[in-house]
Enzyme design. Structure first.
Site, PDB file in Angstrom:
ATOM      1  CG  HIS A  11       9.980  69.638  45.018  1.00 23.69           C
ATOM      2  ND1 HIS A  11       9.585  69.305  46.302  1.00 23.69           N
ATOM      3  CD2 HIS A  11       9.041  69.070  44.200  1.00 23.69           C
ATOM      4  CE1 HIS A  11       8.485  68.577  46.253  1.00 23.69           C
ATOM      5  NE2 HIS A  11       8.119  68.426  44.989  1.00 23.69           N
ATOM      6  CG  HIS A  55       6.426  69.268  41.811  1.00 23.50           C
ATOM      7  ND1 HIS A  55       6.805  67.982  42.091  1.00 23.50           N
ATOM      8  CD2 HIS A  55       6.741  69.482  40.505  1.00 23.50           C
ATOM      9  CE1 HIS A  55       7.323  67.427  41.002  1.00 23.50           C
ATOM     10  NE2 HIS A  55       7.300  68.326  40.027  1.00 23.50           N
ATOM     11  CG  ASP A  99       2.302  69.031  45.627  1.00 19.22           C
ATOM     12  OD1 ASP A  99       3.053  69.302  44.673  1.00 19.22           O
ATOM     13  OD2 ASP A  99       2.419  67.995  46.295  1.00 19.22           O
ATOM     14  CG  HIS A 100       5.939  70.419  47.633  1.00 20.44           C
ATOM     15  ND1 HIS A 100       6.342  69.667  48.709  1.00 20.44           N
ATOM     16  CD2 HIS A 100       5.285  69.560  46.794  1.00 20.44           C
ATOM     17  CE1 HIS A 100       5.963  68.407  48.525  1.00 20.44           C
ATOM     18  NE2 HIS A 100       5.322  68.310  47.376  1.00 20.44           N
ATOM     19  CG  HIS A 133       9.957  64.386  43.181  1.00 12.88           C
ATOM     20  ND1 HIS A 133       8.936  63.536  42.847  1.00 12.88           N
ATOM     21  CD2 HIS A 133       9.368  65.568  43.502  1.00 12.88           C
ATOM     22  CE1 HIS A 133       7.777  64.177  42.959  1.00 12.88           C
ATOM     23  NE2 HIS A 133       8.016  65.421  43.345  1.00 12.88           N
ATOM     24  CG  ASP A 177       6.912  65.464  46.975  1.00 10.26           C
ATOM     25  OD1 ASP A 177       6.552  65.483  48.160  1.00 10.26           O
ATOM     26  OD2 ASP A 177       6.228  65.934  46.044  1.00 10.26           O
ATOM     27  CG  HIS A 204       2.754  64.052  49.291  1.00 10.60           C
ATOM     28  ND1 HIS A 204       1.603  64.555  48.752  1.00 10.60           N
ATOM     29  CD2 HIS A 204       3.780  64.639  48.624  1.00 10.60           C
ATOM     30  CE1 HIS A 204       1.904  65.407  47.779  1.00 10.60           C
ATOM     31  NE2 HIS A 204       3.228  65.481  47.672  1.00 10.60           N
TER      32      HIS A 204
HETATM   33 FE    FE Z   1       4.349  66.795  46.326  1.00 14.84          FE
HETATM   34 ZN    ZN Z   2       6.624  67.047  44.110  1.00 17.65          ZN
END
Ligand code: FE
Ligand code: ZN
Length: 253
Positions: A54, A56, A58-59, A112, A131, A169
């Protein structure tokens, strides 16, 4: 096939996959450039593909620099074509695609975010769940509905029990505490706690998990467990009501 787990940022994991047969190198969700590049340049000196679950940050944080350095191709869900940096190939739900000798299947799992996917390797019995499904937990519902998230979790729950789960995570320990609080008579959880705490003490990832373990212990897949319903004081509630209640409680846990 070999999978390296790369810790990134505070608690993210990126996954580096090597298909030895074809010498193809793939990374799932590169959170940031430096730690990913460190292992790629040391072990393989090449990167063929980047798969994003996805959009985001942090990905996808490592997308641009990794693409630039290694000329890698970036794959993501079709509706996220404007949100995934550097995306080259747009995937559909249930799409099968070959990467070296590996046959991936895209599983669309919104909730999410509304463009979230999992990447499933049926033969190798591995799923990258981003996530959506965490070990002992699930992601927050940011963009989709609770119903979408529940249906997405049900899709993952239907994979074979031996399937290894690699998620986005390291939240397992906190998740486990939440599971224990609202599923107090689940004995498997108590045993799992010792295993998880030992891994964390030694600085080891608690992943991968398996679909079988998640079915047995992840409270977000146990919306029909009488012990959970009792703990929530919602004995006659539907799956969706239980799931919604659990997700709201977890948001404030
Ligand atoms: Fe994440
Ligand atoms: Zn995420």
């Amino acid at each position: 096939m070999n999978i390296d787990i790369i810790p990134c940022l505070n608690d993210n994991y990126s996954y580096l996959i090597h298909d030895e047969q074809s010498n193809t190198v793939v990374i799932v969700d590169p959170s940031e450039f430096a730690p990913c590049d460190k292992i790629i340049s040391k072990k393989y000196k090449k990167l063929n593909y980047i798969l994003n679950t996805h959009h985001h940050h942090d990905h996808v944080g490592g997308n641009a620099e990794l693409k630039k350095k290694y000329n890698a191709q970036i794959f993501g869900f079709e509706s996220d074509d404007k949100r995934i940096p550097g995306i080259d190939k747009l995937l559909k739900d249930n799409q099968e695609f070959k990467v070296g000798k590996l046959n991936f299947i895209t599983i669309f799992i919104p909730g999410h975010t509304i463009g979230h996917v999992a990447y499933y390797l049926k033969k190798e019995q591995v799923v990258f769940s981003g996530d959506t499904l965490f070990s002992m937990g699930c992601g927050r519902v940011f963009e989709g509905t609770y119903e979408q998230m529940l249906n997405s979790l049900k899709k993952l729950k239907n994979l074979p029990e031996n399937t290894k789960v690699y998620c986005g995570h390291e939240y397992t320990h906190d998740n486990l505490k939440f599971c224990l609080k609202f599923n107090p008579n689940n004995n498997a959880l108590k045993k799992k706690r010792e295993i998880i705490e030992a891994k964390i003490k030694h600085g080891k990832p608690t992943l991968p998990s398996t679909i079988g373990d998640e079915i047995q212990m992840n409270i977000f897949l146990r919306y029909d467990d009488p012990d959970v319903k009792e703990a929530l004081n919602l004995k006659k509630a539907s799956d969706l009501e239980i799931f919604t209640k659990l997700r709201d409680l977890k948001d404030n846990f």
